[in-house]
Write an enzyme that holds these catalytic residues in place. Structure first.
Site, PDB file in Angstrom:
ATOM      1  N   ASP A  81      49.656  18.910  44.389  1.00 28.85           N
ATOM      2  CA  ASP A  81      50.584  18.118  43.459  1.00 28.85           C
ATOM      3  C   ASP A  81      51.829  16.736  43.442  1.00 28.85           C
ATOM      4  OD1 ASP A  81      52.867  18.355  40.922  1.00 28.85           O
ATOM      5  OD2 ASP A  81      53.657  19.236  42.563  1.00 28.85           O
ATOM      6  N   ASP A 102      54.530  23.150  43.551  1.00 32.84           N
ATOM      7  CA  ASP A 102      55.843  23.301  43.618  1.00 32.84           C
ATOM      8  C   ASP A 102      55.905  24.431  42.339  1.00 32.84           C
ATOM      9  OD1 ASP A 102      56.896  21.274  42.822  1.00 32.84           O
ATOM     10  OD2 ASP A 102      58.425  21.298  44.234  1.00 32.84           O
ATOM     11  N   ASP A 112      52.590  23.904  37.567  1.00 32.62           N
ATOM     12  CA  ASP A 112      51.796  23.196  38.374  1.00 32.62           C
ATOM     13  C   ASP A 112      50.845  25.087  38.655  1.00 32.62           C
ATOM     14  OD1 ASP A 112      51.549  21.207  39.614  1.00 32.62           O
ATOM     15  OD2 ASP A 112      53.187  21.591  40.959  1.00 32.62           O
TER      16      ASP A 112
END
Length: 676
Positions: free
Chosen positions: A367, A565, A569
């Protein structure tokens, strides 16, 4: 996150935890171990080890009966989790560690009951019992599981944390237009809600009136404030910015965005919990081998000798020899050592299977926001359009308007001004204009900080070339207007972490392919990927898109690590072979991951990979020591060398087991990683 985002975490227990009763809390397990140890100590002192009296052992009148009572309590109390786990494994047609342990303690207990009855109630002949082996096996197994549970504990429930993103109560308009406060549970589709500045948005909806900026980063991963006006849709769980809006609810409960993300997480965790550990496979084969050899030896001795008692004793000896004393400690001791080392290096390992799954890892899906970038707005540049004001002067005017705001853009600007050690001017008559920006009076001048839409409405001219470079990097632009003159633009964006480039380089050296996933636009994503040297990237992704990408790689039978985070996600972290959460991220992401990076440093992933490699090596060594002796001991216990006059003395088998356990424990303590 890409943005800012749930391994059920039922699966986090690994091999021997899978079959365990998950309702058993850590405190209950600790209590069960200590009480079982209290029961086992008298048995160890009063009962011989496989028929051999040890130097420290003694007996007294009635001691045999005391051993029987204590062993019975120990079997049903201390052995309960293993028997329950074996039931689950057999129901799933996947016998493993729990079944192997249950076979050992059950054979030891019930054969010892038979031996006790024959010795004291019927024939009074001496038949060897296995109460000593029963006691030590149960206590050692409980110790192993306690060690493992103590090393790896689930920090919370990701789904509960996700539900907590919504407010408990909301402001709803009645049909008469009167505002009332109601529980979030009473909100239905088509209800009209009032959402004020700073409120959590309680449900998916469509704006009926008003304009605002919305921070959706916690949910969607878009790393900048999103302007919203009448007719636009908003997402439950996001945070309202500066304006007050009225919305019509379009999604609540199972139809809401957050609920759909929760469903994705739940499904991913359920699927992933089926991952089988190495020790599970070893235990399964050992169970089948012991069962087959034990029954085979019984039949063979019965046919050859016609002595039922002799045949029965051989079979029981095989089962007892196969009791996994060392095998039960082989993995937990390594895990305990590994998680301790990891903690010292800022790594929280929540699912021990993650350590095993790093072998042949092919892809790391990253990410962007908060993982490769800082996840917070910083000033990327200040462009001056007028010679009347220099940079310091302009920043003092900007600070005058932004100093009282608390949205991410304002915080980024004020941090920058503070770093420059500047003292902002004071603003008077400060106003927030929904969907436009800020306006106030500073030093007798009319000052505005506005968006580009308002600049165009005021027919002010922008130097397109000077703003383009910032837009290409995905920055958010605000414009400073003083006394109706365009003075400057200030660009804010998400700063790339200083360690990110080195991390990508190290990943490539290990023949692992980095792939960047982001909810940001294509331009911003391409800029970051190019700078870091990432060849594969996907932009403008929703949570389900991220999870789908992971599914695509998994469908190729590739092992995938996901690093993120944020809430968006969470499904991906739960779905990936290994989910790694950034410690500075949301509780939801942390709860859905296998590994948490406490320091939010991507280089810690390299340290984790090194630790996992060393841990797996120790696991394999310990499994050989823990189960390998059975390769020789089981056939010998079955009497394979009887034709040449050699039959394994059960006491020798017990010594081998003890030696194996000592070697396993010593080997686990030698685990090291680079730098230690």
């Amino acid at each position: 996150m890409d943005g800012h985002e749930p391994h059920e975490h039922n699966h986090s227990g690994g091999h021997s935890m899978e079959g365990m009763d998950h309702s058993m809390h850590m405190g209950d397990f600790k209590k069960k171990f200590w009480l079982s140890l209290v029961l086992a100590i008298p048995i160890i002192f009063l009962s011989p080890m496989m028929g051999v009296d040890l130097p420290f052992q003694f007996t007294f009148i009635g001691s045999d009966w005391l051993v029987l009572v204590l062993a019975s309590i120990l079997f049903f109390y201390g052995g309960a989790p293993f028997l329950s786990g074996a039931k689950t494994e057999l129901k799933q047609k996947a016998p493993a560690m729990m079944t192997l342990i249950s076979m050992g303690i059950s054979v030891a207990y019930f054969y010892s009951l038979y031996a006790f009855a024959m010795n004291h109630l019927f024939t009074h002949e001496h038949i060897m019992d296995f109460f000593w082996e029963l006691a030590t096996l149960i206590v050692i197994m409980l110790l192993g599981h306690w060690l493992e549970m103590n090393a790896i504990m689930n920090a919370g429930d990701a789904l509960d944390k996700m539900a907590a993103l919504l407010p408990d109560t909301v402001k709803r308009l009645t049909t008469e237009g009167v505002e009332e406060e109601v529980s979030i549970n009473d909100v239905k589709e088509s209800d009209h809600l009032i959402i004020r500045s700073g409120d959590k948005i309680p449900a998916d909806g469509r704006i009926l009136s008003g304009a605002t900026s919305v921070d959706e980063s916690m949910v969607t991963g878009e790393s900048k404030m999103v302007m919203k006006q009448k007719g636009d849709t908003i997402i439950g769980g996001a945070i309202n910015g500066s304006g007050t809006i009225e919305i019509e609810v379009t999604g609540v409960g199972e139809s809401g965005y957050l609920s759909k993300v929760m469903q994705l997480v739940q499904q991913a965790q359920s699927d992933k919990s089926k991952l089988e550990s190495l020790s599970d496979r070893v235990a399964r084969w050992l169970f089948y081998i012991a069962l087959g050899v034990g029954i085979g030896s019984f039949l063979l001795w019965l046919v050859l000798t016609g002595d039922l008692s002799m045949a029965f004793e051989r079979m029981v000896t095989v089962f007892i020899i196969a009791c996994p004393h060392a095998l039960g400690l082989a993995i937990p001791l390594v895990i305990a050592r590994s998680t301790s080392i990891a903690a010292r290096h800022g790594l929280l390992i929540k699912n021990r299977n993650a350590l095993e799954q790093t072998e042949n890892l092919r892809y790391i899906l990253l990410d962007k926001t908060g993982t490769l970038t800082e996840g917070k707005f910083t000033v990327a540049g200040l462009e001056l359009f007028s010679g009347m004001y220099d940079e310091e002067e302009t920043l003092k005017y900007i600070g005058a308007l932004e100093s009282g705001a608390n949205h991410p853009l304002a915080l980024g600007v004020m941090n920058y001004i503070e770093e420059k050690q500047l003292e902002p001017y004071k603003a008077e008559n400060l106003q927030s204009l929904s969907g436009i920006g800020l306006i106030g009076e500073v030093n007798g001048k009319k000052v505005k900080i506005i968006n580009e839409k308002e600049v165009n409405r005021l027919s002010l001219t922008i130097d397109e070339m000077r703003k383009e470079k910032y837009l290409q990097q995905g920055n958010t632009l605000s414009y400073v207007v003083i006394d109706d003159q365009l003075v400057a633009l200030i660009a804010l964006g998400d700063k790339i972490k200083p360690q990110a480039k080195l991390f990508i380089s190290e990943v490539k050296k290990q023949d692992i392919i980095p792939v960047m996933l982001t909810g940001d636009n294509q331009t911003a994503a391409a800029s970051v990927a190019d700078y870091l040297g990432i060849d594969e990237f996907y932009s403008e992704l929703l949570p389900e898109n991220k999870e789908e990408k992971i599914k695509e790689y998994l469908a190729k039978n590739e092992k995938v690590m996901m690093v993120g985070d944020g809430i968006n996600d969470a499904p991906g972290l739960a779905r990936a072979t290994i989910g790694v959460a950034i410690g500075a991220g949301t509780d939801v992401a942390i709860d859905s991951a296998d590994v948490v990076l406490a320091d939010s440093d991507p280089m810690d992933i390299i340290r984790f990979l090194d630790l996992a490699k060393q841990t797996r090596r120790k696991m394999i060594q310990n499994l050989w020591w823990g189960a390998g002796y059975n390769i020789f001991a089981i056939p010998l216990a079955a009497g394979i060398l009887a034709p040449i006059g050699f039959i394994l003395n059960p006491a020798v088998g017990a010594v081998l087991m003890s030696l194996s356990t000592i070697i396993v424990a010593s080997n686990a303590m030698t685990l090291r990683i680079k730098g230690e």
